[in-house]
Scaffold this motif. Sequence first.
Motif, PDB file in Angstrom:
ATOM      1  N   UNK A   1     -12.991 -21.149 -16.262  1.00  0.00           N
ATOM      2  CA  UNK A   1     -14.070 -20.173 -16.316  1.00  0.00           C
ATOM      3  C   UNK A   1     -14.455 -19.722 -14.909  1.00  0.00           C
ATOM      4  N   UNK A   2     -14.537 -20.664 -13.983  1.00  0.00           N
ATOM      5  CA  UNK A   2     -14.889 -20.318 -12.606  1.00  0.00           C
ATOM      6  C   UNK A   2     -13.810 -19.416 -11.976  1.00  0.00           C
ATOM      7  N   UNK A   3     -12.494 -19.751 -12.210  1.00  0.00           N
ATOM      8  CA  UNK A   3     -11.405 -18.938 -11.640  1.00  0.00           C
ATOM      9  C   UNK A   3     -11.399 -17.530 -12.246  1.00  0.00           C
ATOM     10  N   UNK A   4     -11.700 -17.445 -13.552  1.00  0.00           N
ATOM     11  CA  UNK A   4     -11.681 -16.137 -14.184  1.00  0.00           C
ATOM     12  C   UNK A   4     -12.804 -15.245 -13.654  1.00  0.00           C
ATOM     13  N   UNK A   5     -13.880 -15.858 -13.237  1.00  0.00           N
ATOM     14  CA  UNK A   5     -14.978 -15.090 -12.668  1.00  0.00           C
ATOM     15  C   UNK A   5     -14.536 -14.289 -11.439  1.00  0.00           C
ATOM     16  N   UNK A   6     -13.559 -14.850 -10.669  1.00  0.00           N
ATOM     17  CA  UNK A   6     -13.093 -14.194  -9.429  1.00  0.00           C
ATOM     18  C   UNK A   6     -11.862 -13.320  -9.654  1.00  0.00           C
ATOM     19  N   UNK A   7     -11.478 -13.132 -10.913  1.00  0.00           N
ATOM     20  CA  UNK A   7     -10.302 -12.307 -11.187  1.00  0.00           C
ATOM     21  C   UNK A   7     -10.657 -10.842 -11.383  1.00  0.00           C
ATOM     22  N   UNK A   8     -11.814 -10.461 -10.948  1.00  0.00           N
ATOM     23  CA  UNK A   8     -12.200  -9.057 -10.962  1.00  0.00           C
ATOM     24  C   UNK A   8     -11.380  -8.311  -9.910  1.00  0.00           C
ATOM     25  N   UNK A   9     -11.320  -6.970  -9.987  1.00  0.00           N
ATOM     26  CA  UNK A   9     -10.484  -6.189  -9.047  1.00  0.00           C
ATOM     27  C   UNK A   9     -10.725  -6.510  -7.580  1.00  0.00           C
ATOM     28  N   UNK A  10     -11.955  -6.662  -7.184  1.00  0.00           N
ATOM     29  CA  UNK A  10     -12.240  -6.915  -5.759  1.00  0.00           C
ATOM     30  C   UNK A  10     -12.666  -8.351  -5.513  1.00  0.00           C
ATOM     31  N   UNK A  11     -12.435  -9.179  -6.478  1.00  0.00           N
ATOM     32  CA  UNK A  11     -12.873 -10.560  -6.334  1.00  0.00           C
ATOM     33  C   UNK A  11     -11.977 -11.351  -5.400  1.00  0.00           C
ATOM     34  N   UNK A  12     -12.590 -12.319  -4.722  1.00  0.00           N
ATOM     35  CA  UNK A  12     -11.838 -13.184  -3.803  1.00  0.00           C
ATOM     36  C   UNK A  12     -12.244 -14.623  -4.057  1.00  0.00           C
ATOM     37  N   UNK A  13     -11.322 -15.392  -4.512  1.00  0.00           N
ATOM     38  CA  UNK A  13     -11.601 -16.771  -4.861  1.00  0.00           C
ATOM     39  C   UNK A  13     -11.885 -17.575  -3.605  1.00  0.00           C
ATOM     40  N   UNK A  14     -13.006 -18.296  -3.573  1.00  0.00           N
ATOM     41  CA  UNK A  14     -13.318 -19.088  -2.372  1.00  0.00           C
ATOM     42  C   UNK A  14     -12.368 -20.271  -2.226  1.00  0.00           C
ATOM     43  N   UNK A  15     -12.122 -20.635  -1.003  1.00  0.00           N
ATOM     44  CA  UNK A  15     -11.199 -21.745  -0.734  1.00  0.00           C
ATOM     45  C   UNK A  15     -11.750 -23.065  -1.218  1.00  0.00           C
ATOM     46  N   UNK A  16     -13.119 -23.161  -1.295  1.00  0.00           N
ATOM     47  CA  UNK A  16     -13.720 -24.416  -1.754  1.00  0.00           C
ATOM     48  C   UNK A  16     -13.369 -24.699  -3.207  1.00  0.00           C
ATOM     49  N   UNK A  17     -13.277 -23.632  -4.010  1.00  0.00           N
ATOM     50  CA  UNK A  17     -12.903 -23.831  -5.404  1.00  0.00           C
ATOM     51  C   UNK A  17     -11.458 -24.314  -5.513  1.00  0.00           C
ATOM     52  N   UNK A  18     -10.576 -23.726  -4.647  1.00  0.00           N
ATOM     53  CA  UNK A  18      -9.185 -24.193  -4.625  1.00  0.00           C
ATOM     54  C   UNK A  18      -9.122 -25.666  -4.256  1.00  0.00           C
ATOM     55  N   UNK A  19      -9.964 -26.036  -3.296  1.00  0.00           N
ATOM     56  CA  UNK A  19      -9.915 -27.428  -2.838  1.00  0.00           C
ATOM     57  C   UNK A  19     -10.363 -28.371  -3.930  1.00  0.00           C
ATOM     58  N   UNK A  20     -11.452 -28.012  -4.637  1.00  0.00           N
ATOM     59  CA  UNK A  20     -11.954 -28.869  -5.717  1.00  0.00           C
ATOM     60  C   UNK A  20     -10.911 -28.998  -6.823  1.00  0.00           C
ATOM     61  N   UNK A  21     -10.283 -27.861  -7.171  1.00  0.00           N
ATOM     62  CA  UNK A  21      -9.251 -27.902  -8.211  1.00  0.00           C
ATOM     63  C   UNK A  21      -8.075 -28.778  -7.774  1.00  0.00           C
TER      64      UNK A  21
END
Length: 1457
Positions: free
Chosen positions: A248-268
């Motif tokens: 759910x958190x990753x899908x939130x950043x899948x908008x056209x101009x969205x940029x997934x934060x690196x902290x979320x990548x790290x937690x995953x």
Amino acid sequence: AASVLVPVEWIKNWEKSGRGDLLDLCRLLSENKSHGSSTYRDFQRALYELSHHVINRNLKPEQAADVLNDISEFREDMPSILADVFYMLDIETTGLEEKSKRDCFTQLVLACLHFLSDTILKERLDPETLESLGLIKQSQQFNQRSVKIKTKLFYKQQRFNLLREENEGYAKLIAELGQDLSGNITSDLILENIKSLIGCFNLDPNRVLGVILDVFECRPEYNDFFISLLESYMNMCEPKTLCHILVFKFKFYQEPNGETPSSLYRVAAVLLQVNLIDLNDLYVHLLPADNCIMDEYKREMVEAKEIVRKLKVVALSSEKIDKQEKEKEKEEEKVEKPPDNQKLGLLEALLKIGDWQHAQNIMDQMPPYYAASHKLIALAICRLIHITIEPLYRRVGVPKGAKGSPVNALQNKRAPKQAESFEDLRTDVFNMFCYLGPHLSCDPILFAKVVRIGKSFMKEFQSDGSLLGITDQVLLPSLSLMDCNACMTEELWGMFKTLPYQHRYRLYDQWKNETYNSHLFLVKVKAQTIDKAKYIMKRLTKENVKPFGRQIGKLSHSNPTILFDYILAQIQTHDNLITPVVDSLKYLTSLNYDVLAYCIIEALANPEKERMKHDDTTISSWLRHLASFCGAVFCKYPIDLAALLQYVANQLKAGRSIDLLILKEVVHKMAGIEITEEMTMEQLEAMTGGEQLKAEGGYFGQIRNTKKSSQRLKDALLDYDLALPLCLMIAQQRNGVIFQEGGEKHLELVGRLYDQCHDTLVQFGGFLASNLSTEDYTKRVPSIDVLCNEFHIPHDAAFFLSRPMYTHHISSKYDELKKSDKGSKQQHKIHKYITSCEMVMAPVHEAVVSLHVSKVWDDISPRFYATFWSLTMYDLAVPHTSYEREVSKLKVQMKAVDDNQEMPPNKKKKEKERCSALQDKLLGEEKKQMEHVQRVLQRLKLEKDNWLLAKSTKNETITKFLQLCIFPRCIFSATDAVYCARFVELVHQQKTPNFSTLLCYDRVFSDIIFTVASCTENEASRYGRFLCCMLETVTRWHSDRATYEKECGNYPGFLTILRATGFDGGNQADQLDYENFRHVVHKWHYKLTKAAVHCLETGDYIHIRNILTVLTKILPYYPKVLNLGQALERRVHKIFQEEKGKRSRLYALAKCYSGKLKCRKSYMVPENEFHHKDPTPENAVASVQNGPVGGSSSSIGSASKSHESSAEENDKSMERSQCGVKAVNKASSATLKGNSSNGNSGFNSSNIIKENDKEKGKEKEKREKTPEARVLSKDGKEKPKEERPKKDEKARETKERTPKTNKEKEKFKKEEKAKEKEIEKESFRERDRAKEIKSKENVKEGEKRPVSGPLKSPVPRSDITEPEREQKRRKIDIHPSPSHTSTMKLYLIHTPSPLIKSKERETDKKELDKSRERSREREKKDEKDRKDRKRHHSNNDREVLPDLTKRRKEENGTMAV
């Protein structure tokens, strides 16, 4: 099909043994409890087959249930397995028409209910079956209930009343998670508080979990705490809840101009590493999809290849190139900022925390090297490898004196373990490199570390191919993507140089031909490299070598294979690029030089290139250009030669000699040894001196600075043991060129290949002899008999290779003897030298005996044979003139240095010291050679008495000497040609017993047609030099009486009588006087003219080319007679007139010779000045007496003078004298006429007299036709002849038909003219065997007779038809005489050449039959005449030595083809 586990026999014998067998089987299959094993599947199959027997009524349900109950004790999961079996049987029996089987199935299930739970049956079986079993009441009701339960479990969401939730609860939750956790606070304590908050404030557990993850993102330093908290919290939740919240958190950043934060990548990544979530559950929800990534990769690859294609097609201007480069830079900038790729972001996070396993799984889902092509991913992999190899690098990789920055390990227990040994490196780290690929280029430091570790790795695991695989897949491709980093190439070469060249070249081949096409970035780099190479090569000249050389160097550091491939392609087309390219390569690194060597060999071995030009007579220009480039670049730069030498050896082994051109160029440039046939006499003279004189005056260009390059070449040959194999294969290939390679090739090409092969042998052998130490050379070269008999090396080549070995042995043995006995007397030194020679050469004398049949050693001794082949010009004479010339040059240089005011003093001093040192070396070398020559001559003087044994005949001795010694060696090299001539002169000067100088010279000059025709172009040149040196000696004797008397007067070589037992002193009357010698020399000149005209008239390319080459070489001493020169000039003029616009080579040769001949006209003299014509030279050469000592012999006839000759005859004679061509053609009609002797054993004086008398008749007619035979006095009348007894006069009148009156003469001339026309047609197809004999004739009552001429055809043959002559010639051919075979013929047998077929062989059989009868009558008549004449000569005690050409005809039956 699978085998049956429960056979029918078990069921039939159930009570007896079947039940027990089944239990044993199931017990055995139950030992392995794993569900994935084959035994588990077999266990299921056994139960299934047992149940199937029940359904088929083979077994009662109660019996089956009983045994199944027993089997259930073997496994705990037995109910589940049995339920699966019943499920399968339920499906199978549902649709059957036979209800009995369905009933049996139902009975079996009911029988098993006492040990099988109904709950598990309700999970597996169909509701209708459950209803029939009585486990449920109604199947429809059961289905409805099942649907409701599933809906509630999987689809109904638990809703929380947000209005009932209190914000205070979330605030307290955040406060609880955000407090300072460094104290004694544990995850369990926090979890209890969280539970309290959830219950107190009615918080949603999923939202609580999301808040925990958010706080975890913000507090990465408390990694362990949050992991422990989440693990405890997830025990209260469903397993996939955490993954759903993350998605759910990753899908939130899948908008056209969205940029997934690196902290979320790290937690995953952390959650993946601790296995709180599954990668497969998360990966499918991340963007972009795998198929989109693959489509993008393919599109980029197509675009890159399109760029390469456009570069090959379109030639862009410089402005367009600049624009294109700017566009590329913009594109690169765009690529550096890619769109948000959540999969790559997660991959980067995994790599940063050291979770290699999950990172590897993600990269496996993508195209090769797609992930690593992104710089952040590549850097993350590099960082992980840095950490992993740190301990091993510190132990084996750090250079001495270097410290370096240590890399700290990850504070993560789950990260890959660090490599402590090479085994860890091979099993763990190499796999990481394979995923990194060419993108190691982004971290040069790691590149250097890996290479340094690789050096140590190769020392320990030389045969391990894993590091080579990493080099192929990672190191070399990464080097291509680096930006001209010369340090990296040097580091890589430090590892590569420990590998054999075969492994290195395999890597270069992969790099050049496969790697560039398999990577997206490398495809673009290749196109850019070719583009830059084109730019450089278009502008490279001799003037701008330095700036463009630097650009070539920069380009070569990264992509040497592509660059050199393009440069070599340009060199193959334009040879003027060779010099600037070689000069511009000075900025290359060691690795680049090695790659250049590989590229050169690859270009040489290109199978698509034709090695011959379209005319198939010359080597292709691309091969010549590459060979020249090879020589220059290998000489100038320190490139490994082993591979190139091995390539040449492999080509020779395959029977291809064309590539010897490469070896020839390499030896020429690296060792300074030049092989050319255009050497001047001054250079040739210098080549007979020492090594220093050769270097200073023996070559066209002064040889300098070859010491290092020649040492490198020598080391390569010795290290790879190629010195002797190359020599042997080159020597063997000489004949292979003709008999194996020749085939259908053009004759001129075969000759050129043979010359190239031979020249390379001489050059390469000379290099080995001068550069290898005595020990190295003698250790490698076998003995002469082994070379010839085992390796099948031709004798001339075998002695050429062995000769330096003998010289070394003799020199070292001589030095040993001098040291042992320090006597200083010259005589003692000479004695020691002779002793040394005996010790060294004695085994050689024994070894050479096996080289020829025993009959050879009847005439020449093995000592003489070995002496001839073991000596060189260095041993026979000192070139004082050359030494003086070079010393004077050095003095002039020193004076010029003194006079040069602009030269700095230091440089001036060095130059003078160099010249002075060279001068001292030359003078010392001259002195050393003088002493050596003195010792050699003294040795030869002592040996000469045992040289020539002459057990058969003196003639045979000369034949074998020429055949086995002179002719093979005189065409071996230019210095050998001079040596042969000088050796003949030396043997004469030594007064060698049984050696007839006259016979030897006569054999050499008399008939050169077939020798010339059988030579290659270079051999013809060397043969010309040999003839020139022989003519030089003859001319010296001819020009001055005092010289002749001094050097020939009392020498046995000029005896006209040679006893069977050898020279017994003789008297002055036995010697050939000066005037008769001049006649003989004139005859030799005439013979040379005749042979030259014959070759020029054949029209054959090889004949004409070779004779023009020979004539050019002997021009200083031939022609000397004006009329012969004029005849030759007219014939040559006709050649270049006819060949103009046709055969350009012949035209050029003829034009050149014609011009030189005209310049020599002033040196020619009329015939009467060349020799006094009163004594004719017919019998000047005496024949050898081979019979008993007391046998009768013939005396030397003297020339008679003629008194009368009509003016008309004088005019005709002079006219014929001016037309040398016709004279030669007529003379050829005497071919093979009088060969009646079969030459069986030794011939006595009576036989010789018969032959002489037979010739007298022929010579009389010939004298009437030959212009040179008429020597006129001042009043225009012929000089008188000596008178003969009347008896002999009558005998000659019966033999000859000399016209007495003018009418008879006119009639005779008409007949002669008709015959001359016939003879002219066949003259160039027959060999002239005519011989000249002196005769003492007294003309009765002052009757005048014509003087006998030296070479014209006799008239007595005029009444014999052509078929008769043909028949005689064939008859003679059938009976060869080995013992009296001429030198020329024997030599031709040794080196066969194509001979011209005679036209007479086309005569029909009827004419031949008639001619046989007339021939027999004629022979009977001639025999009767000979017997009459024999009576007159029987009282003489000397025998006439006939002319050599006559001897070949009379005594030898093997003269025909």
